[in-house]
Design a protein around this motif. Sequence first.
Motif, mmCIF file in Angstrom:
data_model
loop_
_atom_site.group_PDB
_atom_site.id
_atom_site.type_symbol
_atom_site.label_atom_id
_atom_site.label_comp_id
_atom_site.label_asym_id
_atom_site.label_seq_id
_atom_site.Cartn_x
_atom_site.Cartn_y
_atom_site.Cartn_z
ATOM 1 N N ALA A 1 0.840 -1.200 0.000
ATOM 2 C CA ALA A 1 0.000 0.000 0.000
ATOM 3 C C ALA A 1 0.871 1.244 0.000
ATOM 4 O O ALA A 1 1.859 1.319 0.739
ATOM 5 C CB ALA A 1 -0.919 0.012 1.215
ATOM 6 N N VAL B 1 0.850 4.906 1.111
ATOM 7 C CA VAL B 1 0.095 5.693 2.081
ATOM 8 C C VAL B 1 0.815 7.013 2.305
ATOM 9 O O VAL B 1 2.051 7.076 2.302
ATOM 10 C CB VAL B 1 -0.039 4.921 3.423
ATOM 11 C CG1 VAL B 1 -0.932 5.668 4.394
ATOM 12 C CG2 VAL B 1 -0.577 3.521 3.184
ATOM 13 N N ALA C 1 -9.350 3.219 -3.121
ATOM 14 C CA ALA C 1 -8.132 2.419 -2.980
ATOM 15 C C ALA C 1 -8.023 1.560 -4.240
ATOM 16 O O ALA C 1 -8.785 0.612 -4.422
ATOM 17 C CB ALA C 1 -8.199 1.549 -1.725
ATOM 18 N N THR D 1 -3.729 4.645 -2.404
ATOM 19 C CA THR D 1 -4.778 5.055 -1.464
ATOM 20 C C THR D 1 -4.976 6.560 -1.513
ATOM 21 O O THR D 1 -4.137 7.311 -2.022
ATOM 22 C CB THR D 1 -4.413 4.639 -0.027
ATOM 23 O OG1 THR D 1 -3.213 5.324 0.373
ATOM 24 C CG2 THR D 1 -4.191 3.141 0.060
ATOM 25 N N LYS E 1 -11.471 4.191 4.014
ATOM 26 C CA LYS E 1 -11.036 3.164 3.076
ATOM 27 C C LYS E 1 -9.520 3.006 3.119
ATOM 28 O O LYS E 1 -8.995 1.906 3.008
ATOM 29 C CB LYS E 1 -11.496 3.527 1.668
ATOM 30 C CG LYS E 1 -11.900 2.333 0.827
ATOM 31 C CD LYS E 1 -12.723 2.777 -0.350
ATOM 32 C CE LYS E 1 -13.180 1.583 -1.166
ATOM 33 N NZ LYS E 1 -13.849 0.555 -0.394
ATOM 34 N N THR E 2 -8.798 4.109 3.271
ATOM 35 C CA THR E 2 -7.342 4.037 3.365
ATOM 36 C C THR E 2 -6.913 3.278 4.611
ATOM 37 O O THR E 2 -6.041 2.400 4.560
ATOM 38 C CB THR E 2 -6.740 5.453 3.386
ATOM 39 O OG1 THR E 2 -7.047 6.115 2.150
ATOM 40 C CG2 THR E 2 -5.231 5.407 3.564
ATOM 41 N N THR F 1 -7.525 -0.341 4.265
ATOM 42 C CA THR F 1 -6.546 -0.984 3.380
ATOM 43 C C THR F 1 -5.340 -1.483 4.163
ATOM 44 O O THR F 1 -4.742 -2.508 3.811
ATOM 45 C CB THR F 1 -6.102 0.003 2.286
ATOM 46 O OG1 THR F 1 -7.254 0.394 1.512
ATOM 47 C CG2 THR F 1 -5.071 -0.624 1.349
#
Length: 470
Positions: A186, A188, A220, A237, A257-258, A261
């Motif tokens: 991910a 971020v 995402a 994200t 949602k981030t 994730t």
Amino acid sequence: MLPVVALVGRPNVGKSTLFNVLTGSRDALVADLPGVTRDRHYGVCRRGTRPCVVVDTGGLGSRERDDLEQAAARQVRRAIAESDAVVLVTDAREGLQPQDRAILDELRRSGRPLLLAVNKIDGLDPAGALAEFAALGLAPPLPLSAAHGRGIEALLEAVLARLSAPETAAPDAAGDTMDDGGLRVAMVGRPNVGKSTLVNRLLGEERLVVSQQAGTTRDAIRVPLERDGRRYVLVDTAGVRRRARVEEGLEKLSVIKTLDTLEQVQVAVLLLDAVEGVTEQDLTLLGHIIGAGRALVVAVNKWDGLDHDAREACRRGLQRRLDFAAWAEVVFISGLHGSGLRELMRAILRAHASATVRLSASALTRTLEQAVAACQPPLVRGHMPKLRFAHPGGSEPPAIVIHGSRTAHLAAAYRKYLENFFRRRYRLVGTPLRLEFRDGENPYAGRRNTLTAGQLRKRQRMIRHARGRH
């Protein structure tokens, strides 16, 4: 290969809702606002007799007024170009619009098989609602209510009828295109630090919408990548701002949602802006990553835009503010020009290897004995805590369970010493390490020693003797 079906239409006609229903997921962000979706979103539909890949796209407008809308429209047209069939989604409540006709003309020029889905039919007379759309010449219009799951089976049957017969791909060999055994990573960070630019650079194509406007990415977005013989799933994200600055409900959904994730990936890459340094929001995000137990790599982006003095100041700031996560590797990159990406991917692999390391109880116990021999734990109320043995307690992140006595009173500094000792011994980088201490049970707890008759007489003599001396 699975056939690809693209969902195309005006903004806010229900494409993302239909995507979630077809894929049986909540991957696409849904809100009662136009223009929520901007990037291509892929998922696998397994509801019909044959699986297929469904692509959720942004809304096509009558005019593309700015760079952001133009970039989103390019993503839609790429989805159309790679699709095997296209579903034009319209809104029964708003009726046939000039934009629908313009989109249909463009779809006809693409040469792809077309279907017309009339969404939001619930509460309306189906015959009357479909009559208006019959003028488009796509027969038959398919009524459906994506929000309530009505008409989905008929749509799937019509879609599969338009697709060519499968050649070699078996239904069970399809695999999820987004999670087909790849290492999940991910990206971020705060808004506008270059997450989408970095993903595009790694892919070598304009896969994600990139703009100078903060908050471009809302969903995402999962993207498969194969690099140096290794498979990855990169997750771009939405940027996370300070809570006080988050006002719109849509942005709150993106932040949720981030954070969700982080529970699904294996490695998190925290992107920092080299110009701005480490901000309070960066530290908050870092806390979320550590709390989720994810392996971590810190990537300092836009490094190429700093001179020598600014770089040294940035290094000092990183060392000072990231001292509590000194185990995380820091990589200096430029997502725009591609410098430092090889080091970034190597750091991701090292972090994942450390997070999934397999440790044995015998080896951990020997390491614990070496650590105690090198530095004894401090006394607790005149007694020294005893650490007897250790064993593994899990992975991702690795956990070590240490058994002993009086472990609840171990000083925080000594716990940190043990953590660092285990890190050096097993070369654990880029992953949290959790130590769990357990006290052994006292086998005599709650048991009362009953004295014999001779012991009772001896006790009485000692009491009389003590009183006589006084």
